[in-house]
Enzyme design. Structure first.
Site, PDB file in Angstrom:
ATOM      1  N   CYS A  52      39.069  37.486  30.710  1.00 24.21           N
ATOM      2  CA  CYS A  52      39.185  36.043  30.478  1.00 24.21           C
ATOM      3  C   CYS A  52      37.793  35.411  30.500  1.00 24.21           C
ATOM      4  CB  CYS A  52      40.069  35.413  31.555  1.00 24.21           C
ATOM      5  SG  CYS A  52      40.267  33.618  31.349  1.00 24.21           S
ATOM      6  N   CYS A  56      36.809  30.816  36.802  1.00 18.25           N
ATOM      7  CA  CYS A  56      37.539  30.460  38.027  1.00 18.25           C
ATOM      8  C   CYS A  56      37.100  31.394  39.155  1.00 18.25           C
ATOM      9  CB  CYS A  56      39.042  30.569  37.801  1.00 18.25           C
ATOM     10  SG  CYS A  56      39.634  29.700  36.323  1.00 18.25           S
ATOM     11  N   CYS A  59      39.425  34.251  40.608  1.00 17.59           N
ATOM     12  CA  CYS A  59      40.239  35.074  39.715  1.00 17.59           C
ATOM     13  C   CYS A  59      39.603  36.411  39.366  1.00 17.59           C
ATOM     14  CB  CYS A  59      40.536  34.305  38.429  1.00 17.59           C
ATOM     15  SG  CYS A  59      41.704  35.186  37.368  1.00 17.59           S
ATOM     16  N   CYS A  96      58.653  35.239  33.862  1.00 22.17           N
ATOM     17  CA  CYS A  96      57.406  34.559  33.519  1.00 22.17           C
ATOM     18  C   CYS A  96      56.409  35.559  32.954  1.00 22.17           C
ATOM     19  CB  CYS A  96      56.819  33.886  34.759  1.00 22.17           C
ATOM     20  SG  CYS A  96      57.982  32.803  35.602  1.00 22.17           S
ATOM     21  N   CYS A 127      59.365  31.628  30.978  1.00 21.10           N
ATOM     22  CA  CYS A 127      58.184  30.847  31.340  1.00 21.10           C
ATOM     23  C   CYS A 127      56.959  31.603  30.839  1.00 21.10           C
ATOM     24  CB  CYS A 127      58.116  30.678  32.865  1.00 21.10           C
ATOM     25  SG  CYS A 127      56.652  29.760  33.448  1.00 21.10           S
ATOM     26  N   CYS A 187      55.689  23.810  35.039  1.00 23.93           N
ATOM     27  CA  CYS A 187      55.426  24.534  36.280  1.00 23.93           C
ATOM     28  C   CYS A 187      53.945  24.341  36.577  1.00 23.93           C
ATOM     29  CB  CYS A 187      55.765  26.019  36.114  1.00 23.93           C
ATOM     30  SG  CYS A 187      55.326  27.054  37.531  1.00 23.93           S
ATOM     31  N   ARG A 259      57.466  26.563  45.144  1.00 22.69           N
ATOM     32  CA  ARG A 259      57.470  28.025  45.117  1.00 22.69           C
ATOM     33  C   ARG A 259      56.374  28.635  45.990  1.00 22.69           C
ATOM     34  NH1 ARG A 259      57.002  29.526  39.541  1.00 22.69           N
ATOM     35  NH2 ARG A 259      59.257  29.332  39.477  1.00 22.69           N
TER      36      ARG A 259
END
Length: 343
Positions: A52, A56, A59, A96, A127, A187, A259
């Site tokens: 990616c 972040c 991550c 998901c 999702c 979400c 969640r």
């Protein structure tokens, strides 16, 4: 009834309440809006892992950090559907699918649309989390039948720039607006334990609660510290601060599913029980959350049984399957199959 006019002072005042008073109010709000003994169960599958371009700091999928994560291409449809069937058999009601992208490319959209349609045909809610979406992409996924789109705010607007610099808070909010305009459910939650202040935890929940329409699902993640990321040596968050965050989220967003997400592997049964008492009523289920560990299915079901909790909309459980069915599943898993779609 939910409201979208909370003030920072009101949210901070909730965080500062005595612990048991806060949990008592959160449980009352929870019981007024949900069955207190039901937990919604979702399964999360990484359909494209690693590489990616975002930065972040938490991550392991960022191409900027050396975490030893093996980069994988977009997963083959047959393998995705196999995992979706397993998830349904194990009690999940929502499947998901997550891809480590800044945003989907046009070449991937027809395949993603087909994936949504195929998974929905199994009788599961769907999702996806694919990064940022423009209006057209959101519309195409909605037309395919995608039920939910996940796009977390991560932290407060004030602390966001300390964690991510490759996109802005406004970019996140714009994607959520596109998802809403397309008619999908939202979400959206965040991560705690990033080194944020209590004011930042309040700021995150304030931003979520005061959206034009509150998210239907609010994942609260505990930072999972991964070696090779800038957060690998971050100091642990106090467990009670995490539980407080769950309780305040429940009070601010009474009709949302709150969640328990990443970090559950490190939580003992007693802490998870307190989180359910504080108003959490959804979990991710299965041995892995994208690239980080998660409690296995059996331990979750054992905890549910001890607490008298049942999965909402659950389908057949592993211990209800016949021996023949289990052998058939094992045999199918051992057959060689192509794992990835050439994206």
């Amino acid at each position: 009834m939910s409201r979208q006019n909370w003030t920072r002072e009101q949210v901070l005042a909730l965080f500062e309440r005595p612990f048991f008073d806060l949990l008592f109010e959160a449980q009352q709000v929870h019981r007024a809006n949900f069955d207190p003994n039901e937990v919604q169960v979702s399964t999360l599958l990484s359909i494209k892992t690693g590489a990616c371009p975002e930065d972040c700091k938490y991550c392991p999928q960022s191409a900027r950090y050396s975490t030893g994560l093996e980069v994988e291409r977009l997963m083959e449809m047959e393998k995705v559907l196999e995992r979706a069937k397993e998830a349904k058999a194990n009690g999940s009601s929502r499947f998901c699918m997550g891809a480590a992208w800044r945003n989907p490319k046009e070449r991937d959209m027809p395949y993603l649309v087909k994936m949504v349609q195929e998974v929905k045909s199994l009788g599961l809610e769907t999702c996806m989390t694919l990064g940022m979406l423009n209006n057209e992409q959101a519309d195409r996924l909605a037309d395919a039948g995608l039920d939910y789109y996940n796009h977390n705010l991560d932290t407060s607007p004030e602390f966001y720039g300390d964690i991510i610099t490759t996109r802005t808070y406004a970019d996140r909010l714009n994607t959520l607006e596109n998802v809403r305009n397309a008619g999908m459910k939202v979400c959206s939650g965040g991560i705690v334990g990033l080194g944020e202040s209590p004011e930042d935890r309040a700021g995150l929940l304030l931003a979520l609660a005061n959206l034009p329409r509150q998210p239907e699902s609010v994942p609260i993640n505990m930072l999972v510290k991964v070696k090779g990321t800038p957060m690998e040596n971050q100091e642990d968050l106090d467990d009670f601060d995490f539980i407080r965050t769950i309780a305040v989220a429940r009070i601010l967003m009474p009709q949302s599913h709150v969640r328990l997400s990443a970090g559950r592997e490190k939580m003992n049964d007693q802490m998870q029980a307190l989180c359910f008492m504080a108003g959490a009523n959804s979990i991710f289920y299965g041995c892995k959350l994208l690239t980080t560990p998660n409690p296995d299915e059996n331990s979750d079901m054992q905890l549910f049984k001890r607490l008298g909790v049942r999965p909402s909309g659950a389908s057949q459980k592993p211990d209800e399957m016949t021996e023949i069915e289990l052998h058939e599943q094992l045999a199918a898993q051992n057959e060689p199959k192509p794992l990835f779609y050439e994206a």
